[in-house]
Every structure is written in structure tokens, then in C-alpha cells.
Design a protein around this motif. Structure first.
Motif, PDB file in Angstrom:
ATOM      1  N   ARG A  13     -92.006 -47.268 -84.766  1.00 45.84           N
ATOM      2  CA  ARG A  13     -91.915 -46.331 -83.644  1.00 45.84           C
ATOM      3  C   ARG A  13     -93.279 -46.095 -83.000  1.00 45.84           C
ATOM      4  O   ARG A  13     -93.359 -45.619 -81.887  1.00 45.84           O
ATOM      5  N   LEU A  14     -94.348 -46.425 -83.710  1.00 46.77           N
ATOM      6  CA  LEU A  14     -95.699 -46.248 -83.180  1.00 46.77           C
ATOM      7  C   LEU A  14     -96.284 -47.558 -82.660  1.00 46.77           C
ATOM      8  O   LEU A  14     -97.470 -47.633 -82.385  1.00 46.77           O
ATOM      9  N   GLU A 156    -100.877 -37.475 -81.372  1.00 44.44           N
ATOM     10  CA  GLU A 156     -99.414 -37.616 -81.358  1.00 44.44           C
ATOM     11  C   GLU A 156     -98.943 -38.558 -82.461  1.00 44.44           C
ATOM     12  O   GLU A 156     -97.895 -38.335 -83.066  1.00 44.44           O
ATOM     13  N   SER A 157     -99.693 -39.600 -82.753  1.00 44.10           N
ATOM     14  CA  SER A 157     -99.351 -40.485 -83.874  1.00 44.10           C
ATOM     15  C   SER A 157     -99.504 -39.750 -85.202  1.00 44.10           C
ATOM     16  O   SER A 157     -98.674 -39.892 -86.099  1.00 44.10           O
ATOM     17  N   TRP A 160     -96.560 -37.523 -85.583  1.00 42.75           N
ATOM     18  CA  TRP A 160     -95.367 -38.284 -85.931  1.00 42.75           C
ATOM     19  C   TRP A 160     -95.372 -38.639 -87.418  1.00 42.75           C
ATOM     20  O   TRP A 160     -94.360 -38.487 -88.099  1.00 42.75           O
ATOM     21  N   THR A 163     -94.682 -35.643 -89.517  1.00 38.93           N
ATOM     22  CA  THR A 163     -93.270 -35.279 -89.394  1.00 38.93           C
ATOM     23  C   THR A 163     -92.428 -36.219 -90.248  1.00 38.93           C
ATOM     24  O   THR A 163     -91.523 -35.775 -90.964  1.00 38.93           O
ATOM     25  N   TRP A 174     -87.546 -35.609 -81.769  1.00 36.61           N
ATOM     26  CA  TRP A 174     -88.086 -36.486 -82.799  1.00 36.61           C
ATOM     27  C   TRP A 174     -87.003 -37.425 -83.297  1.00 36.61           C
ATOM     28  O   TRP A 174     -85.860 -37.027 -83.516  1.00 36.61           O
TER      29      TRP A 174
END
Length: 176
Positions: A13-14, A156-157, A160, A163, A174
Motif C-alpha cells: 500500500r506504500l 503519512e507512511s 500507516w 496503524t 484506512w
């Protein structure tokens, strides 16, 4: 025989996460893949590039499982050669003492590592971590918030990853 480095990446996702694996273990990871990234890592290692998917298989499998939320502890061997002794001590302390889903502040890691490096210096060491994700610099936070992050899309990474690990609650948008 000269040592070599093999590269393999996994879609996440990254973005495509790259692993650089020497005969000794994972020497580097990156939040992007491409010829320039691979050439830069091979140059830093001073090694020729080997086309050896078998060498990268375990790292790719563990990274993929981590990003699916199925792996909590990496077991692939690490090659620490791109780190100075101080970086190795601080990042080794992080790797060995801060498990999945937990965080430590820059100051706490500074004290825990016993190197005399101040919190600000720990931040610089995290920013220069050649093996992010596996050596979890995203788990090091400021005393008053997340702090910085030089990988992927920056903070933001980091958000993520924290999370994914359950340290931060997911937002409505998310998605694993």
C-alpha cells in the motif's frame, strides 16, 4: 569470490518496497524500486548486482506477510555493514527491544542504547536507517507526537505503519 547484492521488491500500500540482500542478509530496504535506487544501494555496498531471486525470497515473503498484517516479527538475517558502530548500537537496540505495535521516544531510545547520543542525534540515526521497516525506525516517536519520518511519503507512511501494527487507531479511510 567477491560479494554481491541481489534485489527483490514487493508491492504494498506504500508502493513497491525493495530489499537488498547480500550473502550475509538484508543490507537495505527502500520505499521505492527502480534502476537508480538499486544502483545507489549497490554503490554504497561496493558490490556487483546478482540476479538471484532465491536469495531475496525470504525477505520478500516476510515483507509481503508484514504488509498483509500477518507477520509481527522479522526473522530474516540482517547485514549491518552500511552502519557506523554508533548507528549499529542505536538501531540494534531499537531492533532488539521495541516489538510490533509498541513505540519508544527518541529520548527513551537514546537512554536505552547507552551510547551517549542525545535524542536529536537518535532522530538523525533514524533518518539514515538503511533497513527501514525491518529495523523499525517508524516505532520511534517524539515525546509530543509522531515526529518525523524520511521513508515513503514521510509522516503519512509512518502513520500507516503504526496503524497497521495497531499502535494507532485506524481512520475511516484506512485500508490494509
Amino acid at each position: 569470490m567477491a560479494q554481491s547484492v541481489a534485489f527483490g521488491s514487493v508491492p504494498t500500500r506504500l508502493g513497491d518496497v525493495l530489499a537488498a540482500v547480500t550473502e550475509d542478509g538484508v543490507a537495505a530496504t527502500a520505499f521505492q524500486d527502480g534502476p537508480r535506487v538499486r544502483a545507489r544501494i549497490a554503490g554504497r555496498l561496493g558490490m556487483a548486482v546478482a540476479d538471484d531471486p532465491a536469495r531475496t525470497a525470504a525477505a520478500r515473503a516476510e515483507l509481503a506477510a508484514y504488509f498483509r498484517g500477518e507477520l509481527r516479527e522479522f526473522t530474516v538475517p540482517l547485514d549491518w555493514r552500511l552502519m557506523s558502530p554508533i548507528q549499529r548500537k542505536v538501531l540494534g537496540t531499537l531492533h532488539g527491544t521495541v516489538p510490533y505495535g509498541k513505540v519508544v521516544t527518541y529520548g527513551e531510545l537514546a537512554a536505552r542504547s547507552g551510547t551517549g547520543v542525545p535524542a536529536r542525534g537518535v532522530g538523525s540515526i533514524m533518518g539514515g536507517n538503511p533497513i527501514p521497516i525491518i529495523v523499525p525506525c517508524h516505532r520511534v516517536v517524539a515525546g509530543d507526537g509522531l515526529g518525523g519520518f524520511s521513508g515513503g511519503d514521510g509522516v503519512e507512511s509512518k502513520r500507516w505503519l503504526l496503524t497497521l501494527e495497531g499502535h494507532l487507531p485506524p481512520t475511516l479511510d484506512w485500508d490494509l
